[in-house]
Design an enzyme around this catalytic site. Structure first.
Site, PDB file in Angstrom:
ATOM      1  N   LYS A   1      34.487  50.024  34.806  1.00 58.41           N
ATOM      2  CA  LYS A   1      34.382  49.051  36.148  1.00 58.41           C
ATOM      3  C   LYS A   1      35.453  48.997  37.069  1.00 58.41           C
ATOM      4  CE  LYS A   1      34.503  44.836  36.953  1.00 58.41           C
ATOM      5  NZ  LYS A   1      35.349  44.284  37.410  1.00 58.41           N
ATOM      6  N   ASN A   2      36.586  48.849  36.231  1.00 58.12           N
ATOM      7  CA  ASN A   2      37.461  48.338  37.040  1.00 58.12           C
ATOM      8  C   ASN A   2      38.608  49.491  37.133  1.00 58.12           C
ATOM      9  OD1 ASN A   2      36.882  45.942  37.199  1.00 58.12           O
ATOM     10  ND2 ASN A   2      38.428  45.519  35.523  1.00 58.12           N
TER      11      ASN A   2
ATOM     12  N   ARG B   1      34.630  42.213  45.619  1.00 55.96           N
ATOM     13  CA  ARG B   1      35.510  41.853  46.135  1.00 55.96           C
ATOM     14  C   ARG B   1      36.494  43.214  46.408  1.00 55.96           C
ATOM     15  NH1 ARG B   1      38.710  38.630  46.325  1.00 55.96           N
ATOM     16  NH2 ARG B   1      41.030  39.669  45.634  1.00 55.96           N
TER      17      ARG B   1
ATOM     18  N   CYS C   1      36.639  33.652  44.536  1.00 54.92           N
ATOM     19  CA  CYS C   1      35.589  33.563  43.602  1.00 54.92           C
ATOM     20  C   CYS C   1      35.816  32.867  42.724  1.00 54.92           C
ATOM     21  CB  CYS C   1      34.937  35.568  42.980  1.00 54.92           C
ATOM     22  SG  CYS C   1      36.543  35.357  41.594  1.00 54.92           S
TER      23      CYS C   1
ATOM     24  N   ARG D   1      42.213  34.419  44.242  1.00 50.53           N
ATOM     25  CA  ARG D   1      42.720  35.784  44.309  1.00 50.53           C
ATOM     26  C   ARG D   1      42.889  35.982  45.871  1.00 50.53           C
ATOM     27  NH1 ARG D   1      37.941  38.570  41.269  1.00 50.53           N
ATOM     28  NH2 ARG D   1      39.981  39.526  40.753  1.00 50.53           N
ATOM     29  N   PRO D   2      44.404  35.521  46.543  1.00 54.40           N
ATOM     30  CA  PRO D   2      44.615  36.296  48.136  1.00 54.40           C
ATOM     31  C   PRO D   2      44.908  37.303  47.720  1.00 54.40           C
ATOM     32  CG  PRO D   2      46.368  35.075  46.981  1.00 54.40           C
ATOM     33  CD  PRO D   2      45.039  35.121  45.866  1.00 54.40           C
ATOM     34  N   VAL D   3      45.458  38.444  48.999  1.00 59.36           N
ATOM     35  CA  VAL D   3      45.328  39.752  49.407  1.00 59.36           C
ATOM     36  C   VAL D   3      46.608  40.232  49.222  1.00 59.36           C
ATOM     37  CG1 VAL D   3      42.610  40.446  48.917  1.00 59.36           C
ATOM     38  CG2 VAL D   3      43.501  40.057  51.496  1.00 59.36           C
ATOM     39  N   ASP D   4      47.671  38.793  50.292  1.00 65.77           N
ATOM     40  CA  ASP D   4      48.720  38.903  50.752  1.00 65.77           C
ATOM     41  C   ASP D   4      49.595  40.552  50.291  1.00 65.77           C
ATOM     42  OD1 ASP D   4      48.797  37.552  48.228  1.00 65.77           O
ATOM     43  OD2 ASP D   4      50.839  37.252  48.255  1.00 65.77           O
ATOM     44  N   LEU D   5      49.811  40.513  49.108  1.00 67.10           N
ATOM     45  CA  LEU D   5      50.546  41.760  47.898  1.00 67.10           C
ATOM     46  C   LEU D   5      49.983  43.165  48.806  1.00 67.10           C
ATOM     47  CD1 LEU D   5      51.352  40.566  44.944  1.00 67.10           C
ATOM     48  CD2 LEU D   5      52.156  39.902  46.902  1.00 67.10           C
TER      49      LEU D   5
ATOM     50  N   ASP E   1      41.188  39.519  31.171  1.00 67.05           N
ATOM     51  CA  ASP E   1      39.355  40.108  31.092  1.00 67.05           C
ATOM     52  C   ASP E   1      38.699  39.378  29.968  1.00 67.05           C
ATOM     53  OD1 ASP E   1      39.349  42.306  33.766  1.00 67.05           O
ATOM     54  OD2 ASP E   1      39.960  40.619  33.808  1.00 67.05           O
TER      55      ASP E   1
ATOM     56  N   ILE F   1      46.845  34.443  33.846  1.00 65.73           N
ATOM     57  CA  ILE F   1      46.565  35.057  35.393  1.00 65.73           C
ATOM     58  C   ILE F   1      45.553  34.095  36.266  1.00 65.73           C
ATOM     59  CG2 ILE F   1      45.800  37.417  36.067  1.00 65.73           C
ATOM     60  CD1 ILE F   1      48.205  37.466  34.300  1.00 65.73           C
TER      61      ILE F   1
ATOM     62  N   ARG G   1      27.092  42.952  36.448  1.00 66.75           N
ATOM     63  CA  ARG G   1      28.415  43.426  37.948  1.00 66.75           C
ATOM     64  C   ARG G   1      29.019  44.420  36.663  1.00 66.75           C
ATOM     65  NH1 ARG G   1      32.472  39.990  39.475  1.00 66.75           N
ATOM     66  NH2 ARG G   1      33.076  42.072  40.077  1.00 66.75           N
TER      67      ARG G   1
HETATM   68  C1  UD1 Z   1      38.058  45.071  40.881  1.00 68.38           C
HETATM   69  C2  UD1 Z   1      39.407  45.136  39.075  1.00 68.38           C
HETATM   70  O1  UD1 Z   1      39.915  46.375  39.211  1.00 68.38           O
HETATM   71  N1  UD1 Z   1      39.589  44.326  38.695  1.00 68.38           N
HETATM   72  C3  UD1 Z   1      40.757  43.261  37.995  1.00 68.38           C
HETATM   73  C4  UD1 Z   1      41.880  43.293  38.985  1.00 68.38           C
HETATM   74  O2  UD1 Z   1      41.765  42.017  39.802  1.00 68.38           O
HETATM   75  P1  UD1 Z   1      42.817  42.223  40.603  1.00 68.38           P
HETATM   76  O3  UD1 Z   1      42.703  43.331  41.234  1.00 68.38           O
HETATM   77  O4  UD1 Z   1      41.806  41.304  41.452  1.00 68.38           O
HETATM   78  O5  UD1 Z   1      43.831  40.938  40.042  1.00 68.38           O
HETATM   79  P2  UD1 Z   1      45.817  41.031  40.470  1.00 68.38           P
HETATM   80  O6  UD1 Z   1      46.485  42.157  39.096  1.00 68.38           O
HETATM   81  O7  UD1 Z   1      45.816  41.777  41.734  1.00 68.38           O
HETATM   82  O8  UD1 Z   1      45.590  39.504  39.852  1.00 68.38           O
HETATM   83  C5  UD1 Z   1      45.956  38.753  39.337  1.00 68.38           C
HETATM   84  C6  UD1 Z   1      47.076  37.472  39.576  1.00 68.38           C
HETATM   85  O9  UD1 Z   1      47.155  37.705  40.695  1.00 68.38           O
HETATM   86  C7  UD1 Z   1      46.938  37.269  42.224  1.00 68.38           C
HETATM   87  N2  UD1 Z   1      47.542  37.743  43.215  1.00 68.38           N
HETATM   88  C8  UD1 Z   1      47.063  39.210  43.794  1.00 68.38           C
HETATM   89  C9  UD1 Z   1      46.698  40.049  44.042  1.00 68.38           C
HETATM   90  C10 UD1 Z   1      47.522  39.291  45.965  1.00 68.38           C
HETATM   91  O10 UD1 Z   1      47.719  40.053  46.722  1.00 68.38           O
HETATM   92  N3  UD1 Z   1      47.961  37.779  45.608  1.00 68.38           N
HETATM   93  C11 UD1 Z   1      48.015  37.177  44.877  1.00 68.38           C
HETATM   94  O11 UD1 Z   1      48.316  36.365  44.828  1.00 68.38           O
HETATM   95  C12 UD1 Z   1      45.537  36.953  41.908  1.00 68.38           C
HETATM   96  O12 UD1 Z   1      45.324  36.034  42.510  1.00 68.38           O
HETATM   97  C13 UD1 Z   1      45.318  36.935  40.161  1.00 68.38           C
HETATM   98  O13 UD1 Z   1      46.062  35.865  40.563  1.00 68.38           O
HETATM   99  O14 UD1 Z   1      43.463  42.871  37.838  1.00 68.38           O
HETATM  100  C14 UD1 Z   1      43.060  41.936  37.241  1.00 68.38           C
HETATM  101  C15 UD1 Z   1      43.793  41.266  36.355  1.00 68.38           C
HETATM  102  O15 UD1 Z   1      44.013  42.574  35.617  1.00 68.38           O
HETATM  103  C16 UD1 Z   1      41.903  42.084  36.251  1.00 68.38           C
HETATM  104  O16 UD1 Z   1      41.583  40.229  36.247  1.00 68.38           O
HETATM  105  C17 UD1 Z   1      40.394  41.892  37.222  1.00 68.38           C
HETATM  106  O17 UD1 Z   1      39.049  42.384  36.501  1.00 68.38           O
HETATM  107  C1  PEP Z   2      37.994  39.912  37.467  1.00 73.03           C
HETATM  108  C2  PEP Z   2      36.731  40.538  37.171  1.00 73.03           C
HETATM  109  O1  PEP Z   2      36.340  41.828  38.361  1.00 73.03           O
HETATM  110  P1  PEP Z   2      36.468  41.737  39.864  1.00 73.03           P
HETATM  111  O2  PEP Z   2      37.992  42.330  40.339  1.00 73.03           O
HETATM  112  O3  PEP Z   2      35.962  42.827  39.843  1.00 73.03           O
HETATM  113  O4  PEP Z   2      36.448  39.844  39.878  1.00 73.03           O
HETATM  114  C3  PEP Z   2      36.607  41.381  35.738  1.00 73.03           C
HETATM  115  O5  PEP Z   2      36.304  42.874  35.540  1.00 73.03           O
HETATM  116  O6  PEP Z   2      36.607  40.926  34.811  1.00 73.03           O
END
Ligand code: UD1
Ligand code: PEP
Length: 421
Positions: A22-23, A93, A117, A122-126, A308, A330, A400
């Site tokens: 999925k990811n 997301r 969620c 889960r911000p997207v600043d990066l 996960d 995480i 999902r």
């Molecule tokens: C669809 C998908 O691929 N989802 C996976 C992806 O989520 P996702 O890509 O959201 O996970 P990230 O590795 O980005 O996030 C890890 C941590 O970094 C923080 N963060 C992330 C981005 C950002 O811009 N700012 C920030 O602070 C997040 O809040 C979190 O605490 O990787 C995670 C970590 O392996 C997995 O649990 C999710 O299943």
């Molecule tokens: C957190 C997960 O997915 P998503 O980033 O899509 O919420 C997940 O696959 O465990």
């Protein structure tokens, strides 16, 4: 609303097929926006999330067609619009990852912020900083990101991630593939899904080097080709079924599982007394009678123990001899399965980012509530091992990320069925 009913106590024996990841699939789908030629994804998992991403892509003008077997055909011949509304992005997301490809291809995009969620803010600043490093002008207002590229399009640059974010790494790769010149990502995530995306982008004409290490180089192009790409196997689905087999004292081959993608989990399971070994075309997991031993884990970015699989591992530890300490590093709120496992008789106490699991000799079935994707399957694992009947409510969380879960489990002896209200 659907629920899953489990009569616990059956050993899982036989073979369980592993689907595409999925990811990875969700980002590979976003990559189809980068070319006006057809893209075919093989080994696609049929999931609520991938169908939802397909719905968003169709709204953007992409033709999306489920082919024979596990094929998905995508064709972004033209982009009808560069707007991804809140109502769609908030529900899943990973749809936020269309921002970079739309910006790279069309020079502009308006995409809703995904919001948080159940498991965290889960911000997207990066993600946004990475796009700005490629020349994007980013404005955030009223819950939306308005992004524009320089007149000549995005320009390759240096991206230094303060945290090895999976999504930010993938988002940067998607945008960099259509940026002018070379992009270097430092402190990149190393997950296998990153390498899968790198292989696809390279086959589309944008050479990507270093995927799987913390430094990734992308040679951006001014246009990319169509491609047929095979989605990598799902290492989290693999981990989930491995833990289910261990919890029920079973013996199964996980067909298509990649040994190399779950080494941290295998170490923890072997230390817990489970037999885990590479097998023909997959991985064999067995626990025949021996009592489980408690093992401590701490989630980390790959190749560390995957967050996960944390909830699923906790389910296993509820039945272990001794006390297991589980640290979640995480996400800030990823223990919501703990109180539900306690309803089944588990002995778990949560203190901030740590959960202390004191093993009990048995679990007893009960009605429980799924709260997020991996928490929900943790309850299924516990229900399979419990005595009596467990009812898991709100299984839309499960749908999902787990394809044909009941069929795969009942195919190796589980007494499990789905009922709709
Ligand atoms: C669809 C998908 O691929 N989802 C996976 C992806 O989520 P996702 O890509 O959201 O996970 P990230 O590795 O980005 O996030 C890890 C941590 O970094 C923080 N963060 C992330 C981005 C950002 O811009 N700012 C920030 O602070 C997040 O809040 C979190 O605490 O990787 C995670 C970590 O392996 C997995 O649990 C999710 O299943
Ligand atoms: C957190 C997960 O997915 P998503 O980033 O899509 O919420 C997940 O696959 O465990």
């Amino acid at each position: 609303m659907d629920r899953i009913i489990i009569q616990g106590g059956a050993r899982l024996e036989g073979r369980i097929p592993i689907s595409g990841a999925k990811n990875s699939a969700l980002k590979l789908m976003a990559a189809a926006l980068l070319t006006d030629e057809p893209v075919t994804l093989a080994n696609m998992p049929r999931l609520a999330d991938s169908r939802f991403m397909g719905h968003l892509l169709a709204e953007l003008g992409v033709s999306v067609e489920e082919g024979e077997g596990a094929e998905l055909r995508l064709h972004a011949a033209t982009i009808a619009n560069t707007y991804a509304p809140y109502d769609l992005v908030r529900k899943m997301r990973a749809t936020f990852n269309v921002l970079g490809p739309l910006l790279a291809r069309e020079g502009r995009a308006r995409v809703s912020l995904p919001g948080g969620c159940a498991i965290g803010a889960r911000p997207v600043d990066l993600h946004l900083k990475a796009l700005e490093a490629l020349g994007a002008r980013i404005e955030v207002s009223e819950g939306y990101v308005d992004a524009t590229a320089p007149a000549g399009g995005l320009v390759g640059g240096e991206i230094d991630l303060p945290f090895a974010s999976v999504g930010a790494t993938e988002h940067a790769m998607l945008a960099a593939a259509l940026a002018r010149g070379e992009t270097v990502i430092e402190n990149a995530a190393c997950e296998p899904e990153i390498a899968d995306l790198a292989a696809m982008l390279t086959a589309m004409g944008a050479p990507v080097e270093g995927a799987g290490s913390s430094t990734i180089r992308i040679q951006g192009q001014n246009r990319l080709k169509g491609v047929r790409h095979h989605v990598v196997g799902d290492r989290i689905e693999t981990a989930t079924y491995a833990l289910a087999v261990a919890a029920t004292g079973g013996d199964c081959i996980l067909d298509g599982a990649q040994w190399a993608h779950n080494k941290a989990l295998w170490r923890a399971m072997i230390n817990a007394g489970v037999t885990v070994e590479p097998a023909d075309q997959g991985v064999r997991v067995a626990r025949n009678g021996a009592r489980l031993q408690a093992v401590d884990i701490e989630t980390q970015p790959y190749p560390g123990f995957p967050t996960d699989a944390q909830a699923q591992f906790m389910a296993l530890m509820t039945l272990a001899e001794g006390t297991s300490v589980i640290r979640e590093t995480i996400f800030e709120n990823r223990f919501m399965h703990a109180p539900e496992l306690t309803r089944l008789g588990a002995d778990i106490s949560v203190h901030g980012s740590e959960a202390v699991v004191r093993g009990v000799p048995r679990l007893r079935g009960a009605p429980v509530m799924a709260t997020d994707l991996r928490a929900s399957v943790s309850l299924v694992i516990a229900g399979l091992a419990a005595e009596g009947e467990t009812v898991v409510n709100r299984v839309y969380h499960l749908d999902r990320g787990f394809e044909r879960l009941e069929a795969k489990l009942s195919g190796c002896g589980a007494r499990i069925e789905r009922r709709s209200d």
